[in-house]
Design a protein around this motif. Sequence first.
Motif, PDB file in Angstrom:
ATOM      1  N   ALA A  81       0.822  -1.213   0.000  1.00 53.56           N
ATOM      2  CA  ALA A  81       0.000   0.000   0.000  1.00 53.56           C
ATOM      3  C   ALA A  81       0.853   1.259   0.000  1.00 53.56           C
ATOM      4  O   ALA A  81       0.316   2.359  -0.152  1.00 53.56           O
ATOM      5  N   ALA A  82       2.169   1.104   0.199  1.00 51.58           N
ATOM      6  CA  ALA A  82       3.009   2.283   0.337  1.00 51.58           C
ATOM      7  C   ALA A  82       4.404   2.059  -0.203  1.00 51.58           C
ATOM      8  O   ALA A  82       4.911   0.936  -0.250  1.00 51.58           O
ATOM      9  N   GLN A 120      -0.921   6.644  -0.473  1.00 55.42           N
ATOM     10  CA  GLN A 120      -1.145   5.211  -0.267  1.00 55.42           C
ATOM     11  C   GLN A 120      -2.055   4.651  -1.353  1.00 55.42           C
ATOM     12  O   GLN A 120      -2.890   5.359  -1.914  1.00 55.42           O
ATOM     13  N   GLN A 169      -3.002   3.346   8.122  1.00 51.99           N
ATOM     14  CA  GLN A 169      -2.119   4.500   7.944  1.00 51.99           C
ATOM     15  C   GLN A 169      -1.784   5.032   9.333  1.00 51.99           C
ATOM     16  O   GLN A 169      -2.692   5.334  10.120  1.00 51.99           O
ATOM     17  N   THR A 193      -4.816   4.957  -5.939  1.00 53.98           N
ATOM     18  CA  THR A 193      -4.466   5.836  -4.828  1.00 53.98           C
ATOM     19  C   THR A 193      -5.709   6.112  -3.981  1.00 53.98           C
ATOM     20  O   THR A 193      -6.767   6.427  -4.515  1.00 53.98           O
ATOM     21  N   VAL A 203       2.847   2.444   7.312  1.00 54.22           N
ATOM     22  CA  VAL A 203       1.634   1.771   6.860  1.00 54.22           C
ATOM     23  C   VAL A 203       1.759   0.287   7.205  1.00 54.22           C
ATOM     24  O   VAL A 203       2.704  -0.376   6.795  1.00 54.22           O
ATOM     25  N   THR A 205       0.049  -3.511   6.995  1.00 53.39           N
ATOM     26  CA  THR A 205      -0.908  -4.331   6.254  1.00 53.39           C
ATOM     27  C   THR A 205      -1.098  -5.642   7.006  1.00 53.39           C
ATOM     28  O   THR A 205      -0.127  -6.352   7.281  1.00 53.39           O
ATOM     29  N   GLY A 223       4.687   1.194  -3.803  1.00 48.98           N
ATOM     30  CA  GLY A 223       3.242   1.109  -3.644  1.00 48.98           C
ATOM     31  C   GLY A 223       2.534   0.799  -4.947  1.00 48.98           C
ATOM     32  O   GLY A 223       2.790   1.430  -5.974  1.00 48.98           O
TER      33      GLY A 223
END
Length: 237
Positions: A81-82, A120, A169, A193, A203, A205, A223
């Motif tokens: 995600a990042a 993200q 986040q 995004t 971040v 997960t 990401g």
Amino acid sequence: MPDSGNATSLSHMAGLVRAAVPPMHPGGRPVVAGVAAAAGLARLLTGRGTLIGALATAATAAFFRVPHRVAPPRTGVVLSAADGTVATVGEVLPPPELDLPPVPVPRVSVFLSLLDVHAQRIPVDGVVTAVEYRPGTFLSADLDKASEDNERSALLLETPDGHRIGVVQIAGLLARRIVCEVGPGDKVAAGRTYGLIRFGSRVDTYLPPGSTVEVSVGQHTVGGETVLAALPDRQTG
């Protein structure tokens, strides 16, 4: 009459610039405008600082960049995600706001430095089932306690085959604003995004039990492109 050759050349150059310079996340525009205004005021009052002001404005704009990304041609995987560096990989209890069963699950934590892209991205195709914001402290994001104590915004996703993935986040030492642009019921695509954390952050997960993690501590992630893990077969996951 205007020179059509020059017009074509200018149009081509403009296209190259647009392709080379990533767009900026809308959440960064007020900050960039503020830096530019401060630089302009300093120039007006002192008659100096033009170069420094321009560099500061450009650096701030670059911080909020959102480069184009292409998801890998794999199914059944969770993307990062990042952008950042994998800080921890292990099994932990998910945070209560994700409303997941209270059993340890694989977690991958990615630390974002000031030089990393801070937008993200959605890690899987699916539906947003919950978004929960929690206020908190502003410890350094590379500390493990940051996952529990810092200000954060949790996103729970469900894939078409029923896997649930949590993305959190987490604000860091310098971060003071978390942006999440999706809500419950939204259908989302991997790589899209969806949010922004201003300045140093992290971040996390949370993966379904049985997932196979494909990254290691110290590895740099991109990401929307780097595969964090392969999801388990639904019959055994």
